[in-house]
Design a protein around this motif. Sequence first.
Motif, short mmCIF file in Angstrom:
data_model
loop_
_atom_site.label_atom_id
_atom_site.label_comp_id
_atom_site.label_asym_id
_atom_site.label_seq_id
_atom_site.Cartn_x
_atom_site.Cartn_y
_atom_site.Cartn_z
N CYS A 146 1.21 -1.31 0.17
CA CYS A 146 0.18 -0.02 0.50
C CYS A 146 1.00 1.24 0.06
CB CYS A 146 -0.51 0.21 0.93
SG CYS A 146 -2.50 -0.92 1.33
N ASP A 147 1.13 2.11 -0.56
CA ASP A 147 1.86 3.19 -0.88
C ASP A 147 2.40 3.50 -1.15
OD1 ASP A 147 -1.39 4.46 -0.61
OD2 ASP A 147 -0.77 4.65 1.65
N ILE A 148 3.21 2.83 -0.48
CA ILE A 148 4.98 3.22 -0.93
C ILE A 148 5.29 1.42 -0.03
CG2 ILE A 148 4.89 5.24 -0.22
CD1 ILE A 148 6.57 4.46 1.70
N ASN B 155 18.24 -2.19 -2.62
CA ASN B 155 18.84 -0.91 -3.24
C ASN B 155 18.36 0.42 -2.22
OD1 ASN B 155 16.32 -0.85 -4.05
ND2 ASN B 155 17.08 -0.06 -5.87
N ASN B 156 18.01 -0.52 -0.94
CA ASN B 156 17.33 0.74 -0.08
C ASN B 156 16.65 2.00 -0.98
OD1 ASN B 156 16.79 1.63 2.74
ND2 ASN B 156 18.94 2.70 2.67
N GLN B 157 16.05 1.84 -1.68
CA GLN B 157 15.41 2.29 -2.96
C GLN B 157 13.72 2.17 -2.26
OE1 GLN B 157 16.08 5.12 -4.77
NE2 GLN B 157 17.63 4.94 -3.90
N THR B 158 12.76 3.81 -2.29
CA THR B 158 11.44 3.63 -2.07
C THR B 158 10.63 4.02 -2.78
OG1 THR B 158 11.85 4.43 0.66
CG2 THR B 158 9.38 4.82 -0.69
N TYR B 159 10.10 3.33 -3.15
CA TYR B 159 8.72 3.52 -4.28
C TYR B 159 8.04 3.64 -4.49
CZ TYR B 159 13.17 0.97 -7.25
OH TYR B 159 14.00 0.71 -7.19
N ASN B 160 7.11 4.65 -4.93
CA ASN B 160 5.53 5.19 -4.31
C ASN B 160 4.46 4.26 -5.89
OD1 ASN B 160 5.85 6.87 -6.28
ND2 ASN B 160 6.21 8.28 -4.70
N LEU C 87 6.66 -5.10 -8.47
CA LEU C 87 5.72 -4.08 -8.12
C LEU C 87 4.94 -3.04 -8.32
CD1 LEU C 87 6.04 -3.20 -4.83
CD2 LEU C 87 7.28 -0.80 -5.71
N THR C 88 3.81 -4.07 -6.71
CA THR C 88 2.09 -3.53 -7.57
C THR C 88 2.05 -2.74 -6.33
OG1 THR C 88 1.47 -5.44 -8.23
CG2 THR C 88 -0.35 -3.93 -8.31
N ILE C 89 1.49 -1.54 -6.14
CA ILE C 89 1.29 -0.36 -5.34
C ILE C 89 -0.43 -0.01 -5.32
CG2 ILE C 89 1.50 2.18 -4.40
CD1 ILE C 89 3.99 0.73 -3.82
N ASN C 90 -1.01 -0.37 -4.22
CA ASN C 90 -2.64 -0.42 -4.19
C ASN C 90 -2.50 1.53 -3.24
OD1 ASN C 90 -2.98 -2.47 -5.60
ND2 ASN C 90 -3.04 -3.85 -3.55
#
Length: 244
Positions: free
Chosen positions: A183-185, A191-196, A219-222
């Motif tokens: 959810c969200d992020i 790689n310690n990266q944050t995805y949204n 990655l699936t972001i809801n």
Amino acid sequence: LFLIFFLSQYFVNGQCNGTQSYTLSPNGPYAPGQVVTVNYTLNSFNQVNLNWIIAFDLDLGVGWASSSPLTAPANTGGSTGTWIWDTQNTYPSALNFGPGYRFNNTGGNPNWGTSSTGPFNLSFQLTVGASCNPQDLSISLGVIGDCQTGGWNNGACCTVNYYSIYNGNSLGNSTSTTNQTQCDIYTWAANNQTYNASGIYTNISTNAAGCDSVATLNLTINNSTASIDVQTHCDSYTWIDGVT
């Protein structure tokens, strides 16, 4: 009948090996450029029809870049001569040998082996090639008698059976795939990266073998939803969460 069968098989096989054993240092799997020490023992060689042991022949996978001797077998009670390391030799029978240890008989016919029956202890080193594409690192060793090489022919001798010491491929490039629904992020540990946003992400790093490690993130972001509930009540109100 059983005795006749046993004796016939014994003489058909001719030369026979005793117990074989080995150690590897270190144990596999192996990375490019790694050096491996092999120690091998043949506890005895059973001579039949006066066929003598003459060579320890190595059959190596293409992933080994080089081989080199460490300790040659002893020649306990054997013929005059020495065990030498050779990378290639063609015997009178046209049998191709090498790399490995072969007996150089200096006290009689140079094509004869040694009358020693063992035990035989030998060691050698192998170096893994530099390729990061996994390569065959198999190691097998064949014990050869001089009836196989054309140095002596006094009856039947057995086919050279290769003793398997190691089977496996070299370490190299590696891949991995991670599937995540968040959810969200989401913060990816690779790689310690944050995805949204949903998508396919890739990270390339170096693995323990010194080669590329390609990690893929599916990655699936809801996205969360929000709403405002406006209420007007007297004295009290119980909301949907049960709180008054």
